[in-house]
Motif scaffolding. Structure first.
Motif, short mmCIF file in Angstrom:
data_model
loop_
_atom_site.label_atom_id
_atom_site.label_comp_id
_atom_site.label_asym_id
_atom_site.label_seq_id
_atom_site.Cartn_x
_atom_site.Cartn_y
_atom_site.Cartn_z
N VAL A 1 7.94 40.56 39.42
CA VAL A 1 9.14 39.56 39.71
C VAL A 1 10.21 39.62 38.88
O VAL A 1 11.57 39.56 38.95
N LEU A 2 10.16 39.69 37.50
CA LEU A 2 11.26 40.00 36.55
C LEU A 2 12.06 41.09 36.98
O LEU A 2 13.47 41.18 36.96
N TRP A 3 11.51 42.26 37.17
CA TRP A 3 12.11 43.49 37.74
C TRP A 3 13.05 43.30 38.89
O TRP A 3 14.12 43.89 39.18
N TYR A 4 12.37 42.68 39.79
CA TYR A 4 13.16 42.06 41.03
C TYR A 4 14.37 41.54 40.77
O TYR A 4 15.41 41.71 41.47
N LEU A 5 14.34 40.49 40.12
CA LEU A 5 15.30 39.63 39.81
C LEU A 5 16.49 40.45 38.92
O LEU A 5 17.82 40.40 39.10
N ILE A 6 15.92 41.25 37.88
CA ILE A 6 17.01 42.00 37.25
C ILE A 6 17.66 42.92 38.35
O ILE A 6 18.85 43.53 38.02
N SER A 7 16.90 43.66 39.09
CA SER A 7 17.74 44.46 40.23
C SER A 7 18.85 43.97 40.93
O SER A 7 19.75 44.54 41.22
N LEU A 8 18.36 42.65 41.39
CA LEU A 8 19.48 41.75 41.82
C LEU A 8 20.77 41.71 41.08
O LEU A 8 21.96 41.91 41.49
N ILE A 9 20.42 41.44 39.95
CA ILE A 9 21.69 41.47 38.73
C ILE A 9 22.29 42.74 38.62
O ILE A 9 23.83 42.73 38.94
N LEU A 10 21.42 43.90 38.59
CA LEU A 10 22.33 45.05 38.52
C LEU A 10 23.01 45.36 39.74
O LEU A 10 24.12 46.10 39.59
N MET A 11 22.48 45.15 41.14
CA MET A 11 23.41 45.16 41.98
C MET A 11 24.68 44.35 42.12
O MET A 11 25.62 44.91 42.60
N SER B 1 29.88 48.42 37.50
CA SER B 1 28.55 48.83 36.68
C SER B 1 28.58 48.54 35.35
O SER B 1 27.71 48.95 34.51
N ARG B 2 29.48 47.92 34.75
CA ARG B 2 29.78 47.48 33.44
C ARG B 2 29.17 46.03 33.19
O ARG B 2 29.34 44.96 33.76
N LEU B 3 28.36 46.05 32.12
CA LEU B 3 27.56 44.98 31.56
C LEU B 3 28.73 44.07 30.94
O LEU B 3 28.54 44.40 29.73
N GLY C 1 23.35 35.44 29.46
CA GLY C 1 22.76 34.78 30.58
C GLY C 1 21.43 35.61 30.64
O GLY C 1 20.43 34.46 30.67
N LEU C 2 21.30 36.81 30.65
CA LEU C 2 20.10 37.38 30.85
C LEU C 2 19.19 37.32 29.68
O LEU C 2 17.77 36.77 29.87
#
Length: 452
Positions: free
Chosen positions: A229-239, A247-249, A256-257
């Motif tokens: 679940v955590l990685w899925y939500l992180i993946s949405l943030i990465l997208m 691509s810059r954080l 927020g993360l």
């Protein structure tokens, strides 16, 4: 003196790694396979060593007591991280800078969902993935779903741990095939739909994404698993960051993360793992993230070769039984040795650790020395290759998927990446969906020509 030496090495090495990363061209705050892997390795393989070295956590201290072994795995972890980065440095010299000025251009030709056949194929894969999830849950039995038991929606008397085990490690059937569709393909589709919506801003894309989002959450939460679940939500943030911020954080994303992730994990531990409070849930989650894999590695060093001889490749996959050996389930066997009472209770657990933990269990120190350089070199090269493909939402989604997949090197055995049927199938589906409407052609993307 020993404590001072440990702290000196522990503080000095990250500074040295930053210098090496600067030479490699990998920027930690720019999304890429190498950057996310290094961050994950630092969290899982390095950050928690002081907790174990100084016996700060009472639970860990019950199992991790030999400081000589702690020194050994700490130095080996430091060695492997260093040589992964050196591999990236060499790859950077061979293939050039990883981070292009324009990695993604929303004005490039969007193959996915713009051509009717691609759209139909894509939606068909979504429907098939949802159908396979339904078949899987039916086979588990609606009364045996861990999430339903947790929410008191079933009259199942078994523990949550046992139900979760029966839905995963102890599932009767080829679980990996179900997982490929109901987790991997489903999440890739969902993230691609999110990317398509970010670019086109059409309500139909948003509605289909919401459907895929809800189904993905059901798929991941049904067995009360936390990490997916955590990685899925992180993946949405990465997208989102890849499309909207090149691509810059930014600092605001990291803040927020940093707030969202601990709260989410704390809530999951309160609701799914019986943590007494949100603060305790966050504490348990932080301990699991930073010391769980290291503790597993400690046990590998206590077991091999003193209790079990080196495996010499027996933990590697043996597809179709081509090789003359029966695969040894390493993580399950280690778990059973350390927690024999859980095995007697019918719980099929596992104790995975870093990618090189498995290599040590198979080949001793020689298995630790050689892989890191090649891992750094190959993953850097793979990222360069991906940037030559058209940055459409489906390709970006697969890119994010590859980031999360190879991030698994920080927490999983190396052998699962050596014969990687999952990645082959994912890439095959991509080629099929994208190339069929284009008469079997996948156009290369030359970022230099796209610069404004």
């Amino acid at each position: 003196m020993e404590e001072f030496l440990f702290l000196f090495i522990y503080i000095f090495l990250p500074v040295f790694w930053l210098i090496l990363l600067n030479k490699s061209g990998v920027k930690l705050l720019t999304i890429s396979i190498p950057s996310i892997l290094i961050i994950s390795i630092f969290i899982y393989q390095y950050l928690g060593y002081p907790v174990l070295f100084f016996f700060i956590n009472d639970y860990s201290a019950k199992f991790v007591q030999d400081r000589e072994i702690i020194w050994k795995i700490f130095l080996l972890s430091s060695f492997t991280i260093t040589f992964i980065i050196i591999g990236m440095v060499v790859a950077g010299k061979n293939f050039g800078n990883l981070h292009l000025k324009n990695q993604f251009n929303p004005n490039t030709n969007l193959i996915l969902l713009d051509k009717q056949l691609s759209r139909y194929l894509f939606y068909l894969l979504l429907i098939i993935s949802i159908f396979i999830l339904y078949i899987y849950l039916s086979k588990v039995g609606w009364n045996n779903i861990a999430l339903f038991s947790l929410l008191n929606l079933s009259d199942q008397s078994s523990s949550i741990k046992e139900l979760r085990s029966n839905m995963g490690n102890a599932f009767e059937g080829k679980y990996h095939w179900y997982r490929l569709f109901m987790r991997d393909f489903l999440s890739i589709i969902s993230i691609a739909l999110f990317g398509q919506y970010l670019i086109r801003k059409k309500s139909i894309y948003f509605l289909i994404f919401v459907l895929s989002f809800l189904v993905s959450l059901v798929s991941m939460l049904s067995a009360t698993e936390k990490g997916p679940v955590l990685w899925y939500l992180i993946s949405l943030i990465l997208m989102y960051v890849i499309i909207n911020n090149d691509s810059r954080l930014k600092l605001k994303y990291l803040i927020g993360l940093g707030i969202f992730a601990p709260l989410l994990l704390g809530l999951i531990y309160v609701n799914f793992m019986n943590a007494p409070s949100l603060i305790k849930g966050i504490e348990y989650a932080f301990s699991r993230l930073t010391t769980g894999q290291i503790q597993g590695l400690y046990h590998y060093f206590t077991i091999f070769p003193d209790q079990v001889d080196f495996l010499f490749g027996r933990s590697f996959p043996n597809p179709g039984g081509l090789m003359p050996f029966e695969p040894y389930s390493l993580s399950k066997s280690v778990h059973n040795i350390i927690f024999p009472h859980k095995s007697l209770q019918g719980v099929v657990g596992s104790m995975p650790t870093f990618y090189w933990g498995e290599m040590y269990a198979n080949f001793g120190y020689l298995g630790v020395i050689f892989p890191p350089f090649f891992i750094g070199y190959l993953l850097y090269s793979l990222n360069i290759l991906i940037f030559k493909l058209p940055m459409t939402p489906i390709m970006l989604s697969i890119y994010v998927y590859l980031i999360s997949h190879y991030d698994g090197l920080a927490t999983a055995s190396l052998s699962k990446f050596l014969i990687d049927i999952k990645i082959v199938l994912v890439l095959f589906i991509y080629v099929f969906v994208v190339s069929i409407p284009n008469k079997g052609i996948i156009k290369y993307f030359n970022s230099q020509k796209q610069k404004a």
